[in-house]
Write an enzyme that holds these catalytic residues in place. Sequence first.
Site, short mmCIF file in Angstrom:
data_model
loop_
_atom_site.label_atom_id
_atom_site.label_comp_id
_atom_site.label_asym_id
_atom_site.label_seq_id
_atom_site.Cartn_x
_atom_site.Cartn_y
_atom_site.Cartn_z
N ARG A 21 -8.04 -0.10 -3.81
CA ARG A 21 -7.97 -1.42 -4.49
C ARG A 21 -8.80 -1.53 -5.15
O ARG A 21 -8.86 -1.55 -6.35
CB ARG A 21 -8.36 -3.03 -3.21
N LYS A 183 8.60 -9.92 11.95
CA LYS A 183 9.20 -10.27 12.68
C LYS A 183 9.82 -11.29 11.09
O LYS A 183 9.37 -11.19 10.00
CB LYS A 183 7.89 -11.85 12.89
N GLY A 339 0.87 -4.54 3.04
CA GLY A 339 -0.18 -3.59 3.57
C GLY A 339 0.47 -2.40 4.16
O GLY A 339 0.39 -1.33 4.55
N GLY A 362 1.43 -10.49 0.67
CA GLY A 362 2.03 -11.12 0.14
C GLY A 362 2.14 -11.99 -1.20
O GLY A 362 3.04 -12.43 -1.66
#
Length: 380
Positions: A21, A183, A339, A362
């Site tokens: 990053r 999930k 990630g 996200g």
Amino acid sequence: MVRVDFNVPLDENFNITDNSRISAALPTINKLISDGAKVILMSHLGRPKGEEEKFSLKHIVNHLSELLNISVSFSENCIGEKTKREVKNLQNGEVLLLENLRFHPEEKKGDLKFSKQLSELADVYVNDAFGTAHRAHSSTAIIAQFFPNNKYFGLLLKNEIDSLEKALRDPKKPFTAIIGGAKISGKIDVITSLLNKVDNLIIGGGMAYTFAKAMGGNIGNSLVENDKVDLAKSIIKKAKEVGVNLLLPTDSVNADDFNSNANITNSKITNVPNGFMGLDIGEESIQLFSDVIQNSKTIIWNGPMGVFEMSDFEKGTKMIGEAICKSTENGAFSLIGGGDSVSAIKKFKMEDKVSYISTGGGAMLEYLEGKELPGVMAIQ
Ligand code: AMP
């Protein structure tokens, strides 16, 4: 004043274990330095409860100085008189890193007064933090209103949006999305939205077992979200209605325990033996998915195919990565985000063989869902 995303992982001695990053923000910072700006950098790090030393951005200063090849100075706060004085002392081409924005709870609340205080430090605001662009925080969105004529995207943020737009607005066909991970719950919206855009939708990882259960299969002790079985059925139905080729794993690599000494079996995904849990996709699924990927011209990938962190269950994720690399070599555009998929790509040393690796998990998912990102809207 540049909002960067320096939310990097640190080990117990405060060594940076993955600096991607920071590296990703260098083009913008270097451009400002060479243009003679006085550069103020602001970021968050982790989820501090108050001023926790372990979340101080001072741990980043030396590494950043090395990367920029100049001595970066550090302000122990991000607002206030002392910080203002430090900003005033900056010379053209110098860089000042502010302390963790989240040491002030106002940051996450998008507090207007705090945003104004931050804005008073600078003449120009640049947002280069894609990883937090889906948050309406003070430094990522609210602050922009105090720079009506002087707010800009950084080079990283622009690149991220351009890459996502390339995949979404005018994708070369066939367009394939690969969604994996633990999930379904965190990825329902993106799956639903992608059904209107892609030709092929590949589902792998833990979430595939809820689909296998929806098809009436026996999934042993595999990860399952019982409250999402009906949803999985409706996704299968919707894919048929809109003519999307939905590919689910046909076979599974199973273990009788969640560790590397477990007994391992292979089975159909709808026939996982009792006492076993599915932890990776099997050979047949790898073949099925790879064929589709290698015939695709646009590929997006978010979420691993199995528990790739353990070598016994890494093969599915690795082989899917390989198929994406081959397809990219043959001219496809491939975009990887999230990630865990990015860690997997790095683990398998495939970083240079895909078209674009997103710094946002996200934020990428929300963009793919068609949501407007507050950090982007504030600049537009
Ligand atoms: P996510 O954050 O939802 O993308 O999930 C990533 C995590 O899912 C990784 O840590 C994987 O180890 C895990 N995962 C992938 N496949 C499975 C599986 N079959 N069973 C349990 N966990 C899985």
